[in-house]
Write a protein that holds these residues in place. Structure first.
Motif, short mmCIF file in Angstrom:
data_model
loop_
_atom_site.label_atom_id
_atom_site.label_comp_id
_atom_site.label_asym_id
_atom_site.label_seq_id
_atom_site.Cartn_x
_atom_site.Cartn_y
_atom_site.Cartn_z
N MET A 16 -7.62 5.04 10.63
CA MET A 16 -7.20 3.60 10.05
C MET A 16 -7.57 3.17 8.67
O MET A 16 -6.92 2.83 7.50
CB MET A 16 -7.63 2.71 10.79
N TRP A 17 -9.00 3.73 8.40
CA TRP A 17 -9.70 3.27 7.24
C TRP A 17 -9.02 4.41 6.08
O TRP A 17 -8.31 4.14 4.93
CB TRP A 17 -11.11 3.75 7.37
N ALA A 18 -8.84 5.68 6.49
CA ALA A 18 -8.27 6.62 5.45
C ALA A 18 -6.81 6.45 5.31
O ALA A 18 -6.28 6.56 3.87
CB ALA A 18 -8.39 8.15 5.93
N PHE A 19 -6.02 6.02 5.96
CA PHE A 19 -4.55 5.88 5.90
C PHE A 19 -4.48 4.48 5.02
O PHE A 19 -3.68 4.53 4.09
CB PHE A 19 -3.79 5.53 7.39
N SER A 20 -5.16 3.46 5.30
CA SER A 20 -4.92 2.13 4.53
C SER A 20 -5.54 2.36 3.04
O SER A 20 -4.87 2.15 2.10
CB SER A 20 -5.84 1.15 5.18
N LEU A 21 -6.50 2.95 3.10
CA LEU A 21 -7.10 3.10 1.66
C LEU A 21 -6.32 4.07 0.75
O LEU A 21 -6.11 3.95 -0.58
CB LEU A 21 -8.61 3.67 1.80
N GLY A 22 -5.66 4.98 1.43
CA GLY A 22 -4.90 5.86 0.61
C GLY A 22 -3.71 5.28 0.30
O GLY A 22 -2.84 5.71 -0.77
N SER A 23 -3.21 4.23 0.88
CA SER A 23 -2.18 3.33 0.32
C SER A 23 -2.49 2.50 -0.84
O SER A 23 -1.45 1.87 -1.51
CB SER A 23 -1.77 2.41 1.48
N GLY A 24 -3.68 2.33 -1.33
CA GLY A 24 -3.96 1.95 -2.70
C GLY A 24 -4.40 0.15 -2.52
O GLY A 24 -4.15 -0.46 -3.48
N THR A 25 -4.66 -0.13 -1.13
CA THR A 25 -5.01 -1.61 -1.04
C THR A 25 -6.53 -1.74 -1.52
O THR A 25 -7.18 -0.93 -2.23
CB THR A 25 -4.96 -1.74 0.28
N SER A 26 -7.12 -2.87 -1.44
CA SER A 26 -8.29 -3.15 -1.97
C SER A 26 -9.36 -3.37 -0.87
O SER A 26 -9.11 -4.01 0.17
CB SER A 26 -8.23 -4.54 -2.74
N GLY A 27 -10.37 -2.51 -1.11
CA GLY A 27 -11.57 -2.21 -0.10
C GLY A 27 -12.67 -1.44 -0.28
O GLY A 27 -12.34 -0.68 -0.90
N GLY A 28 -13.89 -1.59 0.22
CA GLY A 28 -15.12 -0.51 0.23
C GLY A 28 -14.87 0.40 1.17
O GLY A 28 -14.48 0.29 2.14
N VAL A 29 -15.77 1.26 0.86
CA VAL A 29 -15.96 2.58 1.66
C VAL A 29 -17.39 2.81 2.31
O VAL A 29 -17.50 3.38 3.23
CB VAL A 29 -15.63 3.81 0.69
N LEU A 30 -18.35 2.03 1.84
CA LEU A 30 -19.65 2.15 2.21
C LEU A 30 -19.87 1.67 3.88
O LEU A 30 -20.15 2.72 4.62
CB LEU A 30 -20.72 1.44 1.72
N ALA A 31 -19.35 0.54 4.26
CA ALA A 31 -19.41 0.21 5.59
C ALA A 31 -18.74 1.04 6.55
O ALA A 31 -19.30 1.47 7.57
CB ALA A 31 -19.11 -1.23 5.79
N PRO A 32 -17.55 1.48 6.45
CA PRO A 32 -16.85 2.43 7.11
C PRO A 32 -17.51 3.55 7.31
O PRO A 32 -17.70 4.17 8.28
CB PRO A 32 -15.52 2.73 6.63
N LEU A 33 -18.01 4.33 6.05
CA LEU A 33 -19.01 5.54 6.04
C LEU A 33 -20.24 5.39 6.95
O LEU A 33 -20.50 6.52 7.75
CB LEU A 33 -19.15 6.20 4.70
N LEU A 34 -20.82 4.12 6.86
CA LEU A 34 -22.04 4.19 7.57
C LEU A 34 -21.69 4.08 9.05
O LEU A 34 -22.25 4.65 9.84
CB LEU A 34 -22.63 2.55 7.15
#
Length: 554
Positions: free
Chosen positions: A330-348
């Protein structure tokens, strides 16, 4: 032998650091306020999208009673709004936030459009509040950085000073969001400043400290995710497990980066062929998030509660596997679409899940499961972002689990060495590389800084200075007779003078008497540079060379 003191110093800081520090303190206050507003805005958006009410209560989309037929389309609505804001507002609001801050520093003289400071937090609140599986840290880093940049532009400061204040705002935003002021300072050094100098480190530290202090008043004290099970554990097995876990998670972090950019390439390819404008891509990404939320509702939103549960140990297997598989997709697909959001919390949370999973399969005690979750969390951050020192300190500030320090150091270091060997870029800098910009993350003292002019200068020139030869640009220097170097200056200072004046050769004078001692030109600077090449390239045992000492400096 001349024993008078040199004009050189350990640091090049000047009195303007007081001005920058005072301004940075103000920026720290403002960035902390922006962090609070963003967190409140995310809570408000979540309540509106999933509970249809106006409230600032911290809630999770997973607790919503929305129909299963409506739930998948909530992130689509959020993605559509973000796409429209990016199209007609500023496309700089798209993405993680941190790469955009790096791009502003490197390519735009640390200048940020005022619209970004307004639209970035709003778009992030809408994206996350509608179920986007992101963290708030990336957007607040960009928002705090934009605030610092705007203040610097208003004061008409230099590029270097604007960079310092941009990074001060970014670090302050992170400090306020996570109650981690020390890690915020280290993140600035490892990822944003591209230098370690008092002129930048002091203002950044002050801004981060101010934000951290205000955070305790406005949002409460840390730790954000206390490690409740801190019973004593056998150190030797823990350190061995940390190394193995760090190596595995290093591979996983590389895989996550490639997964996300693989989805980004897929959007570019398929949507490009279908002539779908990028404005619509976040809505398509939102559809993927919504469908994922049907099967794993806890993958929606920020998910700080997931991290807290993992660090308590003995988390449900469904949660661990859901975060590893569903959350990652979900995170990779959505962020790959170019939306706005951070990566730290999902990575944690993905890293913590990968750490806790083997501990659960081995039926280890609860406190050991919590420890392994912590190690996985730090290792994932270290490998993905390429910031091992930040990952170590950040993990400790988030949990206050000081007994885990030694295993944590090994896990983060092992992950870092794996990704630095197999990944040409980190998950944050890959975006810049794809835009054609090279970014080096290795910092070291300039070899020309450690060589004094007197060590490499040649005999005085026999021809006038304005006949010393053409500049590489093809222009002939004209006024170099008034430009000279002192014998106790560093070669780096000379190189900078040559670059700014167009002079390719300079007389060398004694600082006290003014007497001409020699000349320095490009060949002498190259000989100084060569001193760093020899230690890097020559390999020898060093035995049997007694009495062969390096020449004294100075």
């Amino acid at each position: 032998m001349n024993s008078r003191p040199s004009a050189l110093r350990d640091f090049t800081v000047d009195r303007r650091v007081w001005l920058l520090t005072a301004v940075a303190a103000v920026i720290g206050i403002g960035a902390a306020a922006l962090a609070v507003l963003l967190l409140r805005a995310i809570a408000l958006a979540t309540n509106i999208f999933y509970y249809h009410r106006i409230s600032l209560a911290a809630v999770s989309p997973a607790g919503s009673s929305l129909s299963r037929w409506i739930l998948p389309f909530v992130p689509v609505v959020g993605g559509l709004i973000v796409g429209v804001m990016a199209r007609y507002g500023s496309d700089k609001i798209r993405g993680h936030g941190i790469p955009e801050a790096i791009e502003a520093i490197l390519l735009r003289g640390a200048r940020v459009d005022p619209k970004v400071a307004i639209l970035k937090p709003i778009s992030a609140a809408i994206s996350i509040g509608s179920g986007g599986p992101f963290g708030a840290e990336g957007p607040i880093i960009m928002t705090g950085g934009a605030f610092g940049s705007l203040i610097a532009q208003w004061l008409k400061l230099s590029d270097a000073e604007r960079t310092t204040l941009l990074v001060a705002g970014a670090a302050a935003g992170m400090a306020a969001t996570f109650a981690a002021p020390l890690a915020a300072i280290l993140l600035a050094v490892e990822l944003l400043l591209f230098e370690w100098r008092p002129r930048s480190l002091v203002p950044v530290a002050v801004a981060s400290g101010m934000a951290g202090a205000l955070r305790t008043t406005w949002l409460g004290t840390g730790p954000l995710f206390p490690l409740e099970s801190q019973a004593a554990f056998p150190l030797a097995p823990a350190m061995l497990a940390a190394v193995i876990l760090g190596l595995v998670i290093g591979l996983a972090s590389a895989g996550l980066s490639r997964l996300m950019y693989g989805f980004e390439d897929a959007f570019e390819h398929f949507c490009g062929r279908l002539r779908i404008h990028w404005m619509w891509w976040p809505a398509i990404g939102g559809l993927g998030v919504g469908l994922g939320g049907l099967f794993f509702a806890r993958g929606l939103g920020v998910g700080y509660d997931n991290i807290a549960e993992l660090l308590r140990g003995n988390a449900p297997m469904a949660l661990v596997l859901g975060l590893i598989v569903a959350k990652s997709l979900m995170w990779a697909f959505s962020l790959g679409s170019g939306t706005s959001g951070g990566v730290l919390a999902p990575l944690l949370m993905i890293g913590a899940s990968l750490g806790e999973l083997p501990a659960m399969l081995l039926h280890l005690p609860v406190e050991t499961q919590a420890l392994w979750a912590l190690l996985g969390m730090g290792a994932m951050l270290s490998g993905s972002l390429g910031v091992p020192l930040t990952a170590i300190l950040f993990s400790l500030e988030l949990t206050h689990a000081l007994p885990a320090l030694l295993p944590l150091v090994l896990a983060c270091t092992a992950s870092y060495v794996v990704t630095s060997l197999i990944m040409p870029r980190s998950i944050l800098t890959e975006k810049l590389g794809r835009r054609g910009f090279h970014l080096s993350r290795e910092y070291g003292v300039d070899p020309l800084e450690s060589v004094i002019v007197a060590e490499v200068m040649a005999e005085p020139m026999a021809q006038p200075m304005n006949e010393a030869g053409p500049h590489p640009s093809g222009e002939t220097p004209t006024s170099s007779s008034e430009i000279f170097a002192y014998s106790d200056e560093s070669c780096r200072t000379v190189a900078e003078q040559m670059a700014s004046s167009g002079t390719m050769a300079m007389l060398v004078r004694d600082r006290e008497t003014g007497a001409v001692l020699g000349k320095i030109a490009a060949p002498e600077l190259l000989s100084a540079r060569k001193r760093s090449v020899v230690p890097e390239s020559e390999r020898s045992s060093g035995f049997g060379k007694r009495g062969q000492e390096a020449p004294a400096r100075g």
